[in-house]
Design a protein around this motif. Structure first.
Motif, PDB file in Angstrom:
ATOM      1  N   ASN A  10      14.067  56.301 -16.336  1.00 28.16           N
ATOM      2  CA  ASN A  10      14.217  56.530 -14.656  1.00 28.16           C
ATOM      3  C   ASN A  10      15.616  56.792 -14.185  1.00 28.16           C
ATOM      4  N   LYS A 234      12.555  66.005  -9.925  1.00 27.26           N
ATOM      5  CA  LYS A 234      11.704  65.433 -10.592  1.00 27.26           C
ATOM      6  C   LYS A 234      10.916  66.091 -11.776  1.00 27.26           C
ATOM      7  N   CYS A 288       4.412  64.818  -2.478  1.00 26.60           N
ATOM      8  CA  CYS A 288       4.925  65.735  -3.694  1.00 26.60           C
ATOM      9  C   CYS A 288       5.930  66.651  -3.173  1.00 26.60           C
ATOM     10  N   GLU A 305       3.624  60.467  -3.192  1.00 21.82           N
ATOM     11  CA  GLU A 305       4.257  60.995  -4.176  1.00 21.82           C
ATOM     12  C   GLU A 305       3.297  60.833  -5.445  1.00 21.82           C
ATOM     13  N   LEU A 307       2.612  60.258  -9.355  1.00 22.15           N
ATOM     14  CA  LEU A 307       3.224  59.812 -10.427  1.00 22.15           C
ATOM     15  C   LEU A 307       2.721  60.650 -11.609  1.00 22.15           C
ATOM     16  N   LEU A 308       3.919  60.570 -12.589  1.00 22.49           N
ATOM     17  CA  LEU A 308       3.611  61.340 -13.926  1.00 22.49           C
ATOM     18  C   LEU A 308       2.548  60.508 -14.663  1.00 22.49           C
ATOM     19  N   ARG A 309       1.280  61.141 -15.141  1.00 16.92           N
ATOM     20  CA  ARG A 309       0.259  60.427 -15.632  1.00 16.92           C
ATOM     21  C   ARG A 309      -0.221  61.285 -16.610  1.00 16.92           C
ATOM     22  N   GLU A 316       1.323  65.295 -19.581  1.00 23.96           N
ATOM     23  CA  GLU A 316       1.374  64.396 -18.553  1.00 23.96           C
ATOM     24  C   GLU A 316       1.961  65.254 -17.066  1.00 23.96           C
ATOM     25  N   ALA A 318       2.336  65.156 -12.589  1.00 26.44           N
ATOM     26  CA  ALA A 318       2.338  64.671 -11.377  1.00 26.44           C
ATOM     27  C   ALA A 318       1.994  65.577 -10.293  1.00 26.44           C
ATOM     28  N   HIS A 320      -1.717  65.494  -7.448  1.00 22.76           N
ATOM     29  CA  HIS A 320      -2.923  64.941  -6.807  1.00 22.76           C
ATOM     30  C   HIS A 320      -4.149  65.693  -7.285  1.00 22.76           C
ATOM     31  N   GLU A 328       0.622  55.582 -16.159  1.00 25.19           N
ATOM     32  CA  GLU A 328       1.815  56.531 -16.478  1.00 25.19           C
ATOM     33  C   GLU A 328       2.261  56.357 -17.963  1.00 25.19           C
TER      34      GLU A 328
END
Length: 334
Positions: A10, A234, A288, A305, A307-309, A316, A318, A320, A328
């Protein structure tokens, strides 16, 4: 899976923006790096790519302790580097070295090459003069330079040879991690492959880990185990080099890779043009950050926003566009 050498959690770097000459007041912050997480394994290469201004070099400066994070942590072998002191801090500084973009400016023109390479040994070790000279001979040999190079000045070498000198200097203290900040972008195309092959050979011989920062996707694809794509502070996608080459998921990654040279001359690909300019990190878009330039943007992209998934493909991302995303994750290169 290799052991984790470097872990970023983070990580954030905001540069305050002030107004007024006498009574300065903070009116905002440039969000250069904004909540980045990734991990790098021993002997692996993580390629960090993105347009200029996306936060790649700021991340590198924080790892090199040239900048302090606003928040978040950098762990090296499980220890937070900003909690290190004394010999632990010295060990970290010896264990993490860098090779910069421009070999014309990163080498002191007033020093002979022998001194340039051995200076870290003189400052950081108690090696004898004879031991240092033997180490110098080994380092010159490792990077493909003759012993007589030690007596010459940097201006007497070509750009590729100067980058070999910079690599030898970085290797002097036997580091475990080398940050490569655009290591071939200032070189002629004919020399780039030689330097990239040298870096791969050294990695194989010494088990080095590389954090490769570049916008040259050909170099990133050639050298990297894993690639992380950054946009406006990001990370928008990570995955193995092969997976991102074959099937990038995020619209920004797709556009970057469509503009890169194909792996084979017969490969056909449609170039995706990104509309508009990259927004200011002083006032990034809501939701985003890529949505104002994204050809697939939906209303939710401006509101929430992503998430990185992780995806079924192992990437991974990020975005929609991928509602099947699961939990995550923190990806480890290697």
């Amino acid at each position: 899976m290799s052991h984790v050498l470097l872990e970023i959690r983070n990580l954030t770097k905001h540069f305050p923006v002030t107004r007024g000459l006498v009574l300065q007041r903070t009116v905002g912050a440039v969000k250069a790096v904004d909540g980045v997480s990734y991990a790098l394994g021993t002997g692996a290469t993580l390629g960090l790519v993105g347009e200029s201004g996306c936060g790649k070099s700021t991340t590198a400066k924080m790892i090199l302790m040239l900048e302090s994070p606003t928040s978040g942590s950098i762990l090296f072998r499980g220890q937070d580097i900003h909690a290190l002191a004394g010999t632990d801090l010295q060990d970290y500084r010896r264990g993490v070295q860098a090779v910069f973009q421009d070999p014309y400016s990163s080498l002191n023109p007033r020093l002979r090459v022998g001194r340039l390479i051995t200076e870290p040994l003189v400052v950081n070790t108690d090696m004898s003069r004879a031991q240092i000279q033997e180490r110098l001979r080994q380092l010159l040999d490792l990077v493909g330079l003759s012993p007589r190079a030690a007596n010459l000045f940097p201006h007497e070498f070509s750009g590729g040879q100067r980058q070999r000198i910079a690599i030898a200097r970085a290797l002097a203290l036997r580091p475990s991690l080398i940050i490569l900040d655009e290591p071939v972008s200032a070189l002629d195309v004919s020399i780039r492959a030689q330097i990239m092959n040298l870096l791969q050979d050294l990695q194989a011989e010494f088990g080095l880990s590389y954090l490769l920062i570049a916008h040259d996707l050909a170099a990133v694809l050639h050298l990297s185990t894993t690639i992380a794509v950054m946009y406006l502070g990001k990370i928008v996608e990570t995955g193995s080099s092969e997976a991102l080459r074959n099937k990038p998921l995020h619209p920004y990654t797709q556009a970057l890779f469509s503009a890169a040279l194909p792996a084979h001359p017969d490969d056909q690909r449609d170039e995706i043009i990104i509309a508009g300019e990259i927004p200011s990190p002083l006032n990034p878009p809501s939701g985003c950050r890529f949505h104002p330039r994204c050809p697939f943007a939906e209303p939710i992209c401006a509101e929430a926003e992503p998430l990185l998934r992780t995806q079924a493909s192992g990437h991974e991302v990020a975005c929609h566009l991928y509602p099947e995303a699961t939990a995550e994750v923190l990806h480890t290169a290697g």
